[in-house]
Design a protein around this motif. Structure first.
Motif, PDB file in Angstrom:
ATOM      1  N   UNK A   5       0.832  -1.206   0.000  1.00 33.72           N
ATOM      2  CA  UNK A   5       0.000   0.000   0.000  1.00 33.72           C
ATOM      3  C   UNK A   5       0.868   1.257   0.000  1.00 33.72           C
ATOM      4  N   UNK A   6       1.933   1.257   0.780  1.00 29.74           N
ATOM      5  CA  UNK A   6       2.830   2.405   0.808  1.00 29.74           C
ATOM      6  C   UNK A   6       3.502   2.643  -0.529  1.00 29.74           C
ATOM      7  N   UNK A   7       3.949   1.569  -1.167  1.00 33.44           N
ATOM      8  CA  UNK A   7       4.604   1.692  -2.476  1.00 33.44           C
ATOM      9  C   UNK A   7       3.608   2.202  -3.523  1.00 33.44           C
ATOM     10  N   UNK A   8       2.381   1.718  -3.476  1.00 26.88           N
ATOM     11  CA  UNK A   8       1.358   2.201  -4.411  1.00 26.88           C
ATOM     12  C   UNK A   8       1.151   3.704  -4.231  1.00 26.88           C
ATOM     13  N   UNK A   9       1.082   4.157  -2.985  1.00 24.49           N
ATOM     14  CA  UNK A   9       0.876   5.589  -2.740  1.00 24.49           C
ATOM     15  C   UNK A   9       2.070   6.404  -3.223  1.00 24.49           C
ATOM     16  N   UNK A  10       3.271   5.894  -3.016  1.00 19.95           N
ATOM     17  CA  UNK A  10       4.479   6.598  -3.470  1.00 19.95           C
ATOM     18  C   UNK A  10       4.509   6.717  -4.988  1.00 19.95           C
ATOM     19  N   UNK A  11       4.187   5.629  -5.671  1.00 20.85           N
ATOM     20  CA  UNK A  11       4.335   5.594  -7.127  1.00 20.85           C
ATOM     21  C   UNK A  11       3.139   6.148  -7.898  1.00 20.85           C
ATOM     22  N   UNK A  12       1.992   6.249  -7.278  1.00 22.34           N
ATOM     23  CA  UNK A  12       0.789   6.649  -8.017  1.00 22.34           C
ATOM     24  C   UNK A  12       0.875   8.019  -8.693  1.00 22.34           C
ATOM     25  N   UNK A  40      -2.230   5.784   8.040  1.00 18.58           N
ATOM     26  CA  UNK A  40      -3.378   5.533   7.173  1.00 18.58           C
ATOM     27  C   UNK A  40      -4.433   6.609   7.316  1.00 18.58           C
ATOM     28  N   UNK A  41      -4.698   7.020   8.548  1.00 15.95           N
ATOM     29  CA  UNK A  41      -5.678   8.093   8.786  1.00 15.95           C
ATOM     30  C   UNK A  41      -5.200   9.402   8.157  1.00 15.95           C
ATOM     31  N   UNK A  42      -3.909   9.686   8.269  1.00 14.65           N
ATOM     32  CA  UNK A  42      -3.353  10.892   7.640  1.00 14.65           C
ATOM     33  C   UNK A  42      -3.491  10.837   6.124  1.00 14.65           C
ATOM     34  N   UNK A  43      -3.222   9.672   5.535  1.00 13.95           N
ATOM     35  CA  UNK A  43      -3.382   9.531   4.083  1.00 13.95           C
ATOM     36  C   UNK A  43      -4.841   9.732   3.691  1.00 13.95           C
ATOM     37  N   UNK A  44      -5.755   9.216   4.496  1.00 12.12           N
ATOM     38  CA  UNK A  44      -7.179   9.332   4.196  1.00 12.12           C
ATOM     39  C   UNK A  44      -7.652  10.788   4.222  1.00 12.12           C
ATOM     40  N   UNK A  71      -7.633   8.185  -0.413  1.00 14.92           N
ATOM     41  CA  UNK A  71      -8.731   7.680   0.411  1.00 14.92           C
ATOM     42  C   UNK A  71      -8.698   6.157   0.514  1.00 14.92           C
ATOM     43  N   UNK A  72      -8.504   5.489  -0.609  1.00 17.10           N
ATOM     44  CA  UNK A  72      -8.516   4.020  -0.619  1.00 17.10           C
ATOM     45  C   UNK A  72      -7.298   3.456   0.110  1.00 17.10           C
ATOM     46  N   UNK A  73      -6.108   3.946  -0.230  1.00 14.10           N
ATOM     47  CA  UNK A  73      -4.896   3.454   0.423  1.00 14.10           C
ATOM     48  C   UNK A  73      -4.934   3.779   1.916  1.00 14.10           C
ATOM     49  N   UNK A  74      -5.373   4.977   2.263  1.00 10.27           N
ATOM     50  CA  UNK A  74      -5.459   5.349   3.676  1.00 10.27           C
ATOM     51  C   UNK A  74      -6.428   4.466   4.441  1.00 10.27           C
TER      52      UNK A  74
END
Length: 122
Positions: free
Chosen positions: A20-27, A72-76, A95-98
């Motif tokens: 999930x972290x890698x997806x958020x970094x690369x998106x 996760x809450x911060x990402x959301x 929202x989804x990754x968070x």
């Protein structure tokens, strides 16, 4: 089950956190962002992935799951806080990754607690 969860690099919850972290970094590579979205997603994604790696390496580290839930809450909430809700792909990814990061962290808490208790008995 407790013995399996106490071995490093074996917990699927923590691997999910890394992914999930890698997806958020690369998106931001494949979607439109502004500067705030770009850096928020990179920093939070990297922190989520690093926390997952730390939890994988030290499965008895209970506070890692707490950190995961907070990240996760911060990402959301970041699309609203950092004002990038107009960038639909970036906002939905956050929202989804968070949300998934919070759920995976909450699901991993019992495993981390069991690993922590097992480690304390040796």
């Amino acid at each position: 089950m407790a013995e399996t969860s106490a071995r490093p690099w074996t917990r699927p919850h923590d691997w999910a956190e890394v992914v999930l972290g890698v997806v958020l970094v690369l998106s931001p590579i494949w979607m439109d962002t502004n500067n705030a979205a770009l850096w928020t997603m990179i920093v939070l994604g990297a922190l989520i992935a690093i926390d997952g790696l730390a939890s994988l390496a030290m499965p008895g580290m209970v506070y890692g799951e707490g950190i995961q839930i907070v990240l996760g809450a911060l990402a959301f909430v970041s699309p609203w806080v950092m004002s990038y809700t107009d960038f639909g792909g970036a906002a939905w990814t956050s929202w989804i990754v968070g949300g998934l990061t919070v759920l995976v962290g909450a699901a991993a808490l019992p495993l981390a607690n069991a690993a922590h208790r097992t480690a304390g008995q040796h």
